[in-house]
Design an enzyme around this catalytic site. Sequence first.
Site, PDB file in Angstrom:
ATOM      1  N   HIS A 196       0.830  -1.207   0.000  1.00  0.00           N
ATOM      2  CA  HIS A 196       0.000   0.000   0.000  1.00  0.00           C
ATOM      3  C   HIS A 196       0.865   1.257   0.000  1.00  0.00           C
ATOM      4  CE1 HIS A 196      -3.622   2.380   1.242  1.00  0.00           C
ATOM      5  NE2 HIS A 196      -2.685   3.164   1.746  1.00  0.00           N
ATOM      6  N   GLU A 197       1.802   1.327   0.944  1.00  0.00           N
ATOM      7  CA  GLU A 197       2.665   2.507   1.023  1.00  0.00           C
ATOM      8  C   GLU A 197       3.590   2.583  -0.194  1.00  0.00           C
ATOM      9  OE1 GLU A 197       1.853   4.687   3.050  1.00  0.00           O
ATOM     10  OE2 GLU A 197       0.549   3.432   4.302  1.00  0.00           O
ATOM     11  N   HIS A 238       1.856   4.510  -2.873  1.00  0.00           N
ATOM     12  CA  HIS A 238       2.002   5.941  -2.641  1.00  0.00           C
ATOM     13  C   HIS A 238       3.397   6.412  -3.054  1.00  0.00           C
ATOM     14  CE1 HIS A 238      -1.769   6.830  -0.716  1.00  0.00           C
ATOM     15  NE2 HIS A 238      -1.581   5.992   0.287  1.00  0.00           N
TER      16      HIS A 238
END
Length: 494
Positions: free
Chosen positions: A261-262, A265
């Site tokens: 997820h990170e 980003h």
Amino acid sequence: MKSDSVILEIRKKEQTIKDLEHILALLSWDQETGMPGAAASGRARQMGLIQDQLTEHLRDERWPHWLEVLQSIQNIEVQRWGQLLQRRYREYQLLPPDFMTRFVESSSMARDSWLKSREADDFGLFAPDLKQLVFLLKERCECLGYEDEPYDALLDLYEPGMKASVLEKLFDQLQKELSSLIDKAIRPFEHTDCFSGNRIPIDIQKKISLRVLQDMGYDFKAGRLDYSVHPFTSTLGAYDIRVTTAFDENDFFNGLFSTIHEGGHGLYEQNLPPQWHGTVVSEACSLGFHESQSRLWENIIGRSRPFCLYLKNLINQEMPDLDVHEDRMFHQMNKVERSLIRVDADEMTYNLHIILRFRLERALINGEIQVENLPELWNQELFNLLGLKNESDRLGVLQDIHWSCGDMGYFPTYTLGNMFSAQIWKQVKHDIHDVDQLIEKGQFQEIQCWLKDHVHSRAALLTSTEMMHELSGSDPDTSFFIDYLKDKQRQLNG
């Protein structure tokens, strides 16, 4: 020649502003990853000092002239740059000169009291600081102005142009669709542990996470992976994009999906257009779009059946004797169940957690409820949406860090990101016909290049609605996300 000199002046000023923002981000990153607890008040003072300097630069008396020159230049990208700067300048003109300093100092202290309150499972320890932040947020809304309701002013900070009334319709529609899907998707799975009771040691989890990030295309020369209680991504410079994660020996997938997820980003930040570095243009067009990238990697790719084969091979490289059941893995990482914790929720129930937060913070900012009533109202809404009972503040109203940072209006971008990601993925699959085979082999370069060309490189030159039109030919639409979830369930049932 006059316009050229003005552009140089603006670029120099913007770079100074960006550098100060990155210093603030570095202080915040340290606060989350390694700062001693006793340093909280000193850190708040330091962050306030940097914010003072930021405010001074953003209130420079030359901005009106600079912005007028930019708008006179017959170039679409330069005029968009001017519009973004005008938006930023306007905010700092409307707010009192000391507002952002007060806000940064208050949120820094609130973050410390939230940690203590969470550890003690006692909302009362956090409530006074949260009251102060809500007071400041209401002041911010009144200063910035709004057409319909105060909460719209906060939404606009994260998703420009978004209105609470629009979200309400989208979320009501989603809630209705999801409630039906969840009831059908929840069922007992036998033998869902794909590791047959074995545990993946933390050191091996770290190796696998680093390998996945590398295969995704994350540039470790311009970033790093660290560890924090609440995983996050920080931009500390154009070539310093850091991600954090958290590992649990009893839950391999928790750490893995936090990393992915990170990483999503981080990839967005690392691939913003370098020609616009140091300016407001080299930012995501919205937080919802930023979230679409993390959700696309974490859920649409990471929880797919092809990804299971890739992951199985990675695990067996580190633990050759471990018998990994690929089909069980697919079912395990996509199991639907009602749970208390947002970050642990599956793709279907997750959005109900967001709807809960949206409704509470909207009512709080609009003056319909009080801070003291949040725990009780949280538990009521939790039962209404998910049918769950909760008696713990730590597992309820204190589970997220966002409100301690003053980030009200932020939560809806998570669900918008889910919607956007499904809409984007449909176009990816149309353009990359063998995408499933590429995922199985861990060959993500073509996917990442597509995202860089169509999303990342566009940065803030388009609004999120304009981006969605360019990518899929339609407005943001819940139907793409619902269709994606239905297709996932068909795969699970097949």
